[in-house]
Write a protein that holds these residues in place. Sequence first.
Motif, PDB file in Angstrom:
ATOM      1  N   ASN A 247      37.329  22.429 -39.526  1.00 48.43           N
ATOM      2  CA  ASN A 247      36.440  23.198 -40.409  1.00 48.43           C
ATOM      3  C   ASN A 247      34.969  22.964 -40.063  1.00 48.43           C
ATOM      4  OD1 ASN A 247      35.936  25.068 -42.421  1.00 48.43           O
ATOM      5  ND2 ASN A 247      35.986  23.573 -44.086  1.00 48.43           N
ATOM      6  N   PHE A 248      34.700  22.926 -38.754  1.00 47.82           N
ATOM      7  CA  PHE A 248      33.314  22.761 -38.310  1.00 47.82           C
ATOM      8  C   PHE A 248      32.668  24.125 -38.109  1.00 47.82           C
ATOM      9  CE2 PHE A 248      30.037  22.450 -35.006  1.00 47.82           C
ATOM     10  CZ  PHE A 248      29.188  21.538 -35.620  1.00 47.82           C
ATOM     11  N   ASP A 249      31.485  24.296 -38.705  1.00 43.13           N
ATOM     12  CA  ASP A 249      30.792  25.581 -38.606  1.00 43.13           C
ATOM     13  C   ASP A 249      29.310  25.392 -38.294  1.00 43.13           C
ATOM     14  OD1 ASP A 249      30.682  28.388 -38.693  1.00 43.13           O
ATOM     15  OD2 ASP A 249      29.945  28.355 -40.764  1.00 43.13           O
ATOM     16  N   GLY A 250      28.992  24.269 -37.642  1.00 45.30           N
ATOM     17  CA  GLY A 250      27.597  23.997 -37.301  1.00 45.30           C
ATOM     18  C   GLY A 250      27.290  24.345 -35.860  1.00 45.30           C
ATOM     19  N   LYS A 251      26.294  23.682 -35.299  1.00 46.38           N
ATOM     20  CA  LYS A 251      25.846  23.947 -33.946  1.00 46.38           C
ATOM     21  C   LYS A 251      26.517  22.990 -32.950  1.00 46.38           C
ATOM     22  CE  LYS A 251      22.967  27.168 -35.207  1.00 46.38           C
ATOM     23  NZ  LYS A 251      23.267  28.593 -34.880  1.00 46.38           N
ATOM     24  N   ILE A 252      26.888  23.551 -31.791  1.00 44.83           N
ATOM     25  CA  ILE A 252      27.527  22.783 -30.726  1.00 44.83           C
ATOM     26  C   ILE A 252      26.469  22.330 -29.725  1.00 44.83           C
ATOM     27  CG2 ILE A 252      29.233  22.816 -28.875  1.00 44.83           C
ATOM     28  CD1 ILE A 252      30.573  23.164 -31.515  1.00 44.83           C
ATOM     29  N   MET A 253      26.478  21.037 -29.396  1.00 39.77           N
ATOM     30  CA  MET A 253      25.540  20.481 -28.418  1.00 39.77           C
ATOM     31  C   MET A 253      26.313  19.764 -27.307  1.00 39.77           C
ATOM     32  SD  MET A 253      22.594  18.941 -31.004  1.00 39.77           S
ATOM     33  CE  MET A 253      21.389  18.714 -29.684  1.00 39.77           C
ATOM     34  N   HIS A 254      25.681  19.658 -26.140  1.00 39.24           N
ATOM     35  CA  HIS A 254      26.267  18.951 -24.993  1.00 39.24           C
ATOM     36  C   HIS A 254      25.128  18.617 -24.047  1.00 39.24           C
ATOM     37  CE1 HIS A 254      28.764  17.855 -21.615  1.00 39.24           C
ATOM     38  NE2 HIS A 254      29.879  18.283 -22.174  1.00 39.24           N
ATOM     39  N   PRO A 255      25.015  17.352 -23.599  1.00 43.03           N
ATOM     40  CA  PRO A 255      23.902  16.980 -22.723  1.00 43.03           C
ATOM     41  C   PRO A 255      24.064  17.459 -21.291  1.00 43.03           C
ATOM     42  CG  PRO A 255      25.330  15.107 -23.036  1.00 43.03           C
ATOM     43  CD  PRO A 255      25.847  16.188 -23.941  1.00 43.03           C
ATOM     44  N   GLY A 256      25.277  17.899 -20.916  1.00 43.39           N
ATOM     45  CA  GLY A 256      25.542  18.335 -19.564  1.00 43.39           C
ATOM     46  C   GLY A 256      25.703  17.149 -18.621  1.00 43.39           C
ATOM     47  N   PRO A 257      26.336  17.364 -17.477  1.00 39.86           N
ATOM     48  CA  PRO A 257      26.999  18.610 -17.106  1.00 39.86           C
ATOM     49  C   PRO A 257      28.269  18.844 -17.920  1.00 39.86           C
ATOM     50  CG  PRO A 257      27.449  16.909 -15.476  1.00 39.86           C
ATOM     51  CD  PRO A 257      26.445  16.329 -16.418  1.00 39.86           C
ATOM     52  N   VAL A 258      28.563  20.118 -18.161  1.00 35.59           N
ATOM     53  CA  VAL A 258      29.734  20.492 -18.945  1.00 35.59           C
ATOM     54  C   VAL A 258      30.937  20.654 -18.023  1.00 35.59           C
ATOM     55  CG1 VAL A 258      30.732  22.246 -20.450  1.00 35.59           C
ATOM     56  CG2 VAL A 258      28.294  21.685 -20.636  1.00 35.59           C
ATOM     57  N   ASN A 259      32.027  19.984 -18.340  1.00 36.93           N
ATOM     58  CA  ASN A 259      33.281  20.169 -17.616  1.00 36.93           C
ATOM     59  C   ASN A 259      34.176  21.085 -18.445  1.00 36.93           C
ATOM     60  OD1 ASN A 259      32.606  18.551 -15.415  1.00 36.93           O
ATOM     61  ND2 ASN A 259      33.302  16.694 -16.439  1.00 36.93           N
ATOM     62  N   LEU A 260      34.083  22.381 -18.170  1.00 45.49           N
ATOM     63  CA  LEU A 260      34.818  23.363 -18.960  1.00 45.49           C
ATOM     64  C   LEU A 260      36.320  23.133 -18.885  1.00 45.49           C
ATOM     65  CD1 LEU A 260      32.815  26.614 -18.107  1.00 45.49           C
ATOM     66  CD2 LEU A 260      32.736  25.292 -20.226  1.00 45.49           C
TER      67      LEU A 260
END
Length: 296
Positions: A247-260
């Motif tokens: 039930n998360f509805d906030g902002k998504i953050m990631h410092p990178g690099p992103v491993n999709l």
Amino acid sequence: MNKLTTVEKLDKKQIEGFFSEALNIEKTWPNLKKIGENKTICLFFWEPSTRTKLSFEHAAKALGFNVLDFSPSLSSVQKGESLEDTLNTLISLKIDGLVMRHPENKISEQIAKLLPKEVLFINAGDGNHAHPTQGLLDAFTISKLKNISDAKVAIIGDVKHSRVIPSLFSGLKKMDCTQIEFFGPKELIPSNFTPQKNDITENCLEGFDFLYVLRIQNERFLEDENLDLQNYIKNYQVNDKFLEFTNFDGKIMHPGPVNLDYEITKSVSNSNNSIILDQVENGLYLRAGILSLLID
């Protein structure tokens, strides 16, 4: 102060000063005051980097600095030259500032002591010890969307091997953020980071404003460390099902690099709630702001 090794050594007023200068930089970009004119910054990167290195280079050039790009693989380091000798060479070449990334923990403290007082120094990441500008730019990003003291932040993933998290955690605490929780397998979250939740339960992220996702940093695992990656993906990957369940509805953050498709899926990374690219842009302004303040 013209040497930035860790966020821990900063106080709230200094952090607020960096944020204020970053906002000024954002408003005037790219027409910045050329405070770096006739001065030289050396980018001293011993590890690969995209966001940090390019943003520092872009920021420095926008401020009028001459920029030297030091590559260990193309230098006399390959012939046996010591780090101290390399630094002495750069000092003799009359650099005014050094931005360094290095794989050794806490080496930034040694470098800062070896450099003359007048030479600016910024730690751009040392081992898994600290990454002050990344931590500060992430806190800055949060501050632009919500008062940090009121923000509720969830951090999920490989906290143990992250050099960003000690810097971000310290920065948020210094800015009076008291609502920070850690999520992930027990072996990836050191005991000093609390409160921590090792099981992902229904609605466990309800009410959080930010979800800060970390990649698994396999390159920093010790020989006796291992992780069941498929089990991690099954239980902790941030995907659409995960967001609905928690039930998360906030902002998504990631410092990178992103491993999709490992710690996060493409659909979530590219969603309207993702501010990952905002972090990259804010990093440009924040690093330009830090260079502006420290070079004085």
